[in-house]
Write a protein that holds these residues in place. Structure first.
Motif, PDB file in Angstrom:
ATOM      1  N   ASP A 151       0.874  -1.179   0.000  1.00 60.18           N
ATOM      2  CA  ASP A 151       0.000   0.000   0.000  1.00 60.18           C
ATOM      3  C   ASP A 151       0.906   1.222   0.000  1.00 60.18           C
ATOM      4  N   ASN A 173       3.878   2.144  -4.241  1.00 63.90           N
ATOM      5  CA  ASN A 173       2.777   2.277  -5.195  1.00 63.90           C
ATOM      6  C   ASN A 173       2.757   1.025  -6.074  1.00 63.90           C
ATOM      7  N   ASP A 195      -7.858  -3.860  -5.099  1.00 60.62           N
ATOM      8  CA  ASP A 195      -9.174  -3.392  -4.627  1.00 60.62           C
ATOM      9  C   ASP A 195      -9.023  -1.861  -4.624  1.00 60.62           C
TER      10      ASP A 195
HETATM   11  C1  LIG Z   1     -10.259   0.102  -1.053  1.00 55.62           C
HETATM   12  S1  LIG Z   1      -8.819   0.194  -0.087  1.00 55.62           S
HETATM   13  C2  LIG Z   1      -8.323  -1.489   0.100  1.00 55.62           C
HETATM   14  C3  LIG Z   1      -8.924  -2.144   1.293  1.00 55.62           C
HETATM   15  C4  LIG Z   1      -8.436  -3.531   1.550  1.00 55.62           C
HETATM   16  N1  LIG Z   1      -8.705  -4.422   0.442  1.00 55.62           N
HETATM   17  C5  LIG Z   1      -9.052  -4.081   2.816  1.00 55.62           C
HETATM   18  O1  LIG Z   1      -9.854  -5.024   2.720  1.00 55.62           O
HETATM   19  O2  LIG Z   1      -8.777  -3.599   3.896  1.00 55.62           O
HETATM   20  C6  LIG Z   1      -7.649   0.775  -1.233  1.00 55.62           C
HETATM   21  C7  LIG Z   1      -6.249   0.932  -0.668  1.00 55.62           C
HETATM   22  O3  LIG Z   1      -5.376   0.955  -1.786  1.00 55.62           O
HETATM   23  C8  LIG Z   1      -4.401   1.925  -1.607  1.00 55.62           C
HETATM   24  N2  LIG Z   1      -3.992   2.338  -2.940  1.00 55.62           N
HETATM   25  C9  LIG Z   1      -4.733   2.909  -3.902  1.00 55.62           C
HETATM   26  N3  LIG Z   1      -4.009   3.094  -5.001  1.00 55.62           N
HETATM   27  C10 LIG Z   1      -2.778   2.581  -4.751  1.00 55.62           C
HETATM   28  C11 LIG Z   1      -1.585   2.461  -5.506  1.00 55.62           C
HETATM   29  N4  LIG Z   1      -1.500   2.920  -6.769  1.00 55.62           N
HETATM   30  N5  LIG Z   1      -0.522   1.852  -4.935  1.00 55.62           N
HETATM   31  C12 LIG Z   1      -0.585   1.393  -3.662  1.00 55.62           C
HETATM   32  N6  LIG Z   1      -1.676   1.505  -2.887  1.00 55.62           N
HETATM   33  C13 LIG Z   1      -2.767   2.086  -3.429  1.00 55.62           C
HETATM   34  C14 LIG Z   1      -5.050   3.008  -0.786  1.00 55.62           C
HETATM   35  O4  LIG Z   1      -4.077   3.716  -0.039  1.00 55.62           O
HETATM   36  C15 LIG Z   1      -6.002   2.203   0.112  1.00 55.62           C
HETATM   37  O5  LIG Z   1      -5.402   1.899   1.336  1.00 55.62           O
END
Ligand SMILES: C[S@@+](CC[C@H](N)C(=O)[O-])C[C@H]1O[C@@H](n2cnc3c(N)ncnc32)[C@H](O)[C@@H]1O
Length: 307
Positions: free
Chosen positions: A52, A76, A98
């Motif tokens: 994350d 990322n 997700d």
């Molecule tokens: C919808 S939440 C995921 C929740 C997780 N599946 C759970 O059940 O707890 C999306 C997460 O993805 C991260 N995120 C979004 N885009 C990202 C990227 N390009 N690289 C890394 N993390 C990312 C956000 O910081 C966030 O914490």
């Protein structure tokens, strides 16, 4: 603040990944480790890489995955391939994304993602780089309108951009409350009366721009797919049409053998499909989940398997 986020379509994701206990898996959006924890619990001899870009998510995921066969990586997912190969990972047996923001990010008003309440206008998932305030106080009207139209499908994009430019000439826009008021003021009164949250589309658009979400997704898809071994599953949950279109088109390209123009009577390219569709139509949360978790209502899960 306690990290709370209910994992969406959890069983569908676990089934979709077809987890092998000795396999290597990536959760590129670990968040509060809702999906990650359940994946890691099913491994024996295998390992989960939980990634994350948000330091708060990393802290929560590290705590929730302790004692399980998991490695937490702050980064990322657009750089997933490099981040994993650096750690000696030369293939994956499955990967999950997700997308979007977590409930935690939205609910923690200080992060500036929400148009409800008043907080510094931030919206950075990684907590580094230019903020939403930097963006709305610096881009010209054309560029702002394009972001609002393309990423938010905001019908009053030009008017909202105009109001932003006028407002910031008096004083920089610093908070979510200020921005929400400026957006609402750009709407015709009838729209404002009907639409309870007129700032919703603009906030989504600005968040996508601040975090470079579509570019990250496009690059991340390619890097992660490269690392998947034959038989490896790729599961992606999207929350809005732009993300879903990108995933759908990329999946379709990988699952199509012939790339000859449609008017060619016979195939001359000799193309070979690189993957097969597991979900021909995207899966959606069932009625009960939609009742219990509003966020799941717009979720679409697409799954492919690498050949
Ligand atoms: C919808 S939440 C995921 C929740 C997780 N599946 C759970 O059940 O707890 C999306 C997460 O993805 C991260 N995120 C979004 N885009 C990202 C990227 N390009 N690289 C890394 N993390 C990312 C956000 O910081 C966030 O914490």
């Amino acid at each position: 603040m306690e990290f709370s986020h209910i994992p969406i379509m959890l069983n569908e994701c676990l089934e979709g990944l077809a987890i092998r206990p000795d396999g290597l898996y990536l959760d590129g959006t670990a968040g509060g480790a809702g999906h990650s924890r359940e994946i890691a619990k099913r491994l024996e001899g295998g390992r989960l890489y939980a990634m994350d870009q948000d330091p708060d998510a990393i802290e929560a995921a590290t705590a929730r995955l302790s004692g399980l066969p998991a490695t937490v990586i702050q980064g990322n997912f657009r750089n997933a391939k490099a981040l994993l190969t650096q750690r000696g990972v030369d293939h994956l047996d499955g990967a999950l994304l997700d997308l979007g923001v977590s409930s935690h990010q939205l609910d923690d008003r200080e992060r500036g993602f929400s148009y409800l309440g008043d907080a510094p206008l931030d919206m950075r998932m990684s907590q580094s780089g230019p903020t939403a305030a930097d963006l709305v106080n610096s881009l010209d009207r054309d560029a702002l309108a394009r972001i609002l139209r393309e990423y938010g499908e905001e019908p009053y994009a030009w008017q909202v951009a105009g109001k932003i430019v006028t407002a910031r000439a008096k004083a920089p826009i610093a908070t979510t409350g200020q921005l929400a008021e400026i957006v609402a003021a750009a709407m015709p009164p009838a729209v404002r009366r009907k639409d309870k949250n007129p700032a919703r589309r603009s906030f989504q658009a600005i968040r996508i721009a601040v975090n470079g979400e579509l570019d990250a997704l496009s690059e991340g898809l390619d890097g992660i797919f490269d690392l998947l071994a034959p038989g490896g599953r790729f599961c992606i949950i999207t929350f809005h049409s732009l993300e879903d279109r990108l995933v759908k088109q990329r999946f379709r390209r990988w699952c199509t053998a012939c790339t000859c123009p449609p008017e060619f009577p016979v195939c001359v390219c000799g193309g070979v499909a690189k993957a097969k569709q597991i979900t021909h139509k995207p899966l959606q949360a069932d009625g009960r989940e939609q009742q219990e978790n509003r966020r799941s209502r717009s979720a679409k899960l697409r799954i492919i398997e690498k050949l």
